[in-house]
Design a protein around this motif. Structure first.
Motif, mmCIF file in Angstrom:
data_model
loop_
_atom_site.group_PDB
_atom_site.id
_atom_site.type_symbol
_atom_site.label_atom_id
_atom_site.label_comp_id
_atom_site.label_asym_id
_atom_site.label_seq_id
_atom_site.Cartn_x
_atom_site.Cartn_y
_atom_site.Cartn_z
ATOM 1 N N GLU A 1 0.820 -1.212 0.000
ATOM 2 C CA GLU A 1 0.000 0.000 0.000
ATOM 3 C C GLU A 1 0.853 1.261 0.000
ATOM 4 N N ARG A 2 2.013 1.171 0.649
ATOM 5 C CA ARG A 2 2.859 2.365 0.768
ATOM 6 C C ARG A 2 4.290 1.937 1.050
ATOM 7 N N ILE A 3 5.233 2.699 0.532
ATOM 8 C CA ILE A 3 6.648 2.472 0.816
ATOM 9 C C ILE A 3 7.221 3.763 1.371
ATOM 10 N N PHE A 4 7.854 3.659 2.527
ATOM 11 C CA PHE A 4 8.601 4.778 3.085
ATOM 12 C C PHE A 4 10.056 4.563 2.702
ATOM 13 N N THR A 5 10.608 5.459 1.907
ATOM 14 C CA THR A 5 11.992 5.358 1.462
ATOM 15 C C THR A 5 12.923 5.963 2.511
ATOM 16 N N PRO A 6 14.226 5.695 2.405
ATOM 17 C CA PRO A 6 15.150 6.246 3.401
ATOM 18 C C PRO A 6 15.030 7.762 3.581
ATOM 19 N N GLY A 7 14.779 8.489 2.514
ATOM 20 C CA GLY A 7 14.651 9.938 2.614
ATOM 21 C C GLY A 7 13.378 10.403 3.311
ATOM 22 N N GLN A 8 12.383 9.527 3.382
ATOM 23 C CA GLN A 8 11.109 9.881 4.013
ATOM 24 C C GLN A 8 11.044 9.488 5.482
ATOM 25 N N ILE A 9 11.860 8.548 5.891
ATOM 26 C CA ILE A 9 11.805 8.028 7.254
ATOM 27 C C ILE A 9 12.515 8.971 8.214
ATOM 28 N N ARG A 10 11.795 9.354 9.253
ATOM 29 C CA ARG A 10 12.349 10.149 10.350
ATOM 30 C C ARG A 10 12.328 9.236 11.566
ATOM 31 N N THR A 11 13.480 8.693 11.936
ATOM 32 C CA THR A 11 13.524 7.620 12.935
ATOM 33 C C THR A 11 12.831 7.960 14.247
ATOM 34 N N LYS A 12 12.955 9.189 14.711
ATOM 35 C CA LYS A 12 12.355 9.541 16.006
ATOM 36 C C LYS A 12 10.836 9.577 15.962
#
Length: 93
Positions: free
Chosen positions: A68-79
């Motif tokens: 349904e959705r992919i969060f790419t490395p540039g979109q992920i905010r770990t906190k």
């Protein structure tokens, strides 16, 4: 369901999961077959240094097995990534 995929050895996964009290399985892909098939192995910039490794990526997959959705490395905010995921799966108004 939640799964975590990494290229570390299974013993490392078990220790990490136990230390963090993770309520989901960790998949050890030491030969990187699944990692490469999913396109999550490649170059990344770590503090100005180019390295090759696992690219932090999140796939939201529905009950039918469709992405349904992919969060790419540039979109992920770990906190706040848990919040990002919850927002993505919340019913739209």
């Amino acid at each position: 369901h939640t799964l975590s995929l990494h290229d570390a050895l299974p013993i490392c996964h078990r220790k990490f999961a136990a230390a963090q009290s993770l309520p989901f399985p960790l998949i050890a892909d030491t030969d990187k077959q699944l990692i490469e098939a999913m396109g999550v192995w490649g170059e990344k910039n770590r503090y100005g240094r180019i390295t090759v490794g696992l690219l932090r990526t999140t796939f939201l997959i529905d009950e039918k097995g469709c992405v349904e959705r992919i969060f790419t490395p540039g979109q992920i905010r770990t906190k706040i990534h848990a919040e990002q995921i919850l927002k993505a799966v919340s019913p739209k108004e």
